[in-house]
Design an enzyme around this catalytic site. Structure first.
Site, short mmCIF file in Angstrom:
data_model
loop_
_atom_site.label_atom_id
_atom_site.label_comp_id
_atom_site.label_asym_id
_atom_site.label_seq_id
_atom_site.Cartn_x
_atom_site.Cartn_y
_atom_site.Cartn_z
N HIS A 167 2.85 2.78 -9.45
CA HIS A 167 3.63 1.87 -10.28
C HIS A 167 2.71 0.85 -10.97
O HIS A 167 1.57 0.66 -10.55
CB HIS A 167 4.61 1.07 -9.40
CG HIS A 167 5.74 1.87 -8.84
ND1 HIS A 167 5.94 2.02 -7.50
CD2 HIS A 167 6.75 2.53 -9.45
CE1 HIS A 167 7.03 2.76 -7.29
NE2 HIS A 167 7.54 3.08 -8.46
N CYS A 254 6.32 -4.11 -2.65
CA CYS A 254 7.35 -3.07 -2.49
C CYS A 254 8.33 -3.36 -1.37
O CYS A 254 9.44 -2.83 -1.36
CB CYS A 254 6.71 -1.72 -2.19
SG CYS A 254 5.22 -1.38 -3.09
C1 CIR Z 1 7.56 6.24 -3.06
O1 CIR Z 1 6.77 7.15 -3.36
O2 CIR Z 1 8.56 6.01 -3.72
C2 CIR Z 1 7.27 5.41 -1.84
N1 CIR Z 1 6.65 6.22 -0.85
C3 CIR Z 1 6.39 4.23 -2.17
C4 CIR Z 1 7.06 3.26 -3.06
C5 CIR Z 1 6.20 2.06 -3.31
N2 CIR Z 1 6.89 1.09 -4.08
C6 CIR Z 1 6.32 0.30 -4.96
O3 CIR Z 1 5.13 0.46 -5.28
N3 CIR Z 1 7.07 -0.59 -5.58
#
Ligand code: CIR
Length: 264
Positions: A167, A254
């Site tokens: 992201h 996150c």
């Molecule tokens: C994903 O791949 O969606 C999760 N394992 C990690 C999400 C991380 N979120 C973020 O960077 N805002």
């Protein structure tokens, strides 16, 4: 509990969700994804929640959602602005079911808007600097998602191509006072016109994802050069063990959705 750092007291709600055992199946491209340790993840999450409290947060704890391995990463499911919140059209099938319970909780604090597919937008791609929003064109967010965000945001939205990482906020953090932390391999720093950039060294790029709450910055532990730079700008830092979330491709921001409040 350790004493609060922010002397002005509570000033924001922080929505969080403790991980369930299924976190070991989280989406990830990290080489150590198969060694995610559930018990350690829970302990790291509890320390994170304590840090949010020390920074002045009122914790809104959502129950674990065992059917959704990535549901600890609440940031991706919604975007919170001053006047309203947006339910995100998350792209990953396995994550779509996380959105409803988060926005039901946010409804308490903000009126809700939504963006519909084929637009795709993850909260992790939305960096709000107050007067301007930067939105990552990434593996999870498409042009339609950014266009829809632009129509709703009520302030300028600048698309930024995410060159590395999941992201936009994997590689950029906003500290306040016009200061950004950035990993120059993840984004082109020259696109953030008018901002002062604190660059993360290549070996410290994971720590570019940090969370500023007033004068307190939550950051991953073990990144001394970036920590010194951030403190050099007058911020206090709280370092947090993030190993299990890093293995799940997640970072500091996150794990929470911050809802500023003046009425607490
Ligand atoms: C994903 O791949 O969606 C999760 N394992 C990690 C999400 C991380 N979120 C973020 O960077 N805002």
């Amino acid at each position: 509990m350790t004493e609060p750092i922010e002397k002005h007291g509570l000033c924001f709600h922080a929505l969080v969700r403790e991980p369930g055992p299924s976190i070991i199946h989280a989406l990830s491209r990290h080489p150590q994804k198969d060694s995610i340790d559930f018990a350690r993840a829970v302990n790291q999450h509890r320390a994170y929640v304590q840090a949010l409290k020390r920074a002045g947060g009122n914790i809104v704890a959502l129950p674990p959602l065992e059917a959704f391995p990535d549901s600890v990463f609440v940031e991706d499911t919604a975007v919170v602005f001053d006047q309203y919140a947006i339910a995100c059209p998350v792209k990953e099938k396995s994550r779509k079911g996380e959105v409803e319970s988060v926005v039901n909780a946010i409804r308490e604090y903000r009126p809700l808007r939504s963006i519909e597919p084929p637009a795709a937008l993850d909260g992790g791609d939305v960096l709000d600097t107050g007067e301007r929003v930067f939105a990552g064109l990434s593996q999870r967010t498409n042009k339609e998602g950014i266009d829809a965000l632009s129509r709703l945001a009520g302030k300028p939205v600048t698309p930024i191509s995410v060159l590395k990482g999941l992201h936009l906020k994997s590689g950029v953090g906003f500290l306040g006072r016009n200061i950004l932390v950035a990993d120059p391999e993840s984004v082109d720093p020259s696109l953030f016109k008018g901002f002062q950039i604190v660059e993360a060294a290549a070996e410290e790029s994971y720590a570019a994802n940090c969370l500023a709450l007033g004068n307190t910055v939550l950051m991953a532990t073990g990144y001394p050069k970036l920590k010194a730079k951030i403190e050099g700008h007058g911020f206090k830092t709280i370092e947090l063990e993030m190993s299990e979330f890093e293995k799940a491709d997640g970072g500091i921001t996150c794990l929470s959705l911050i809802v500023p409040s003046r009425s607490l």
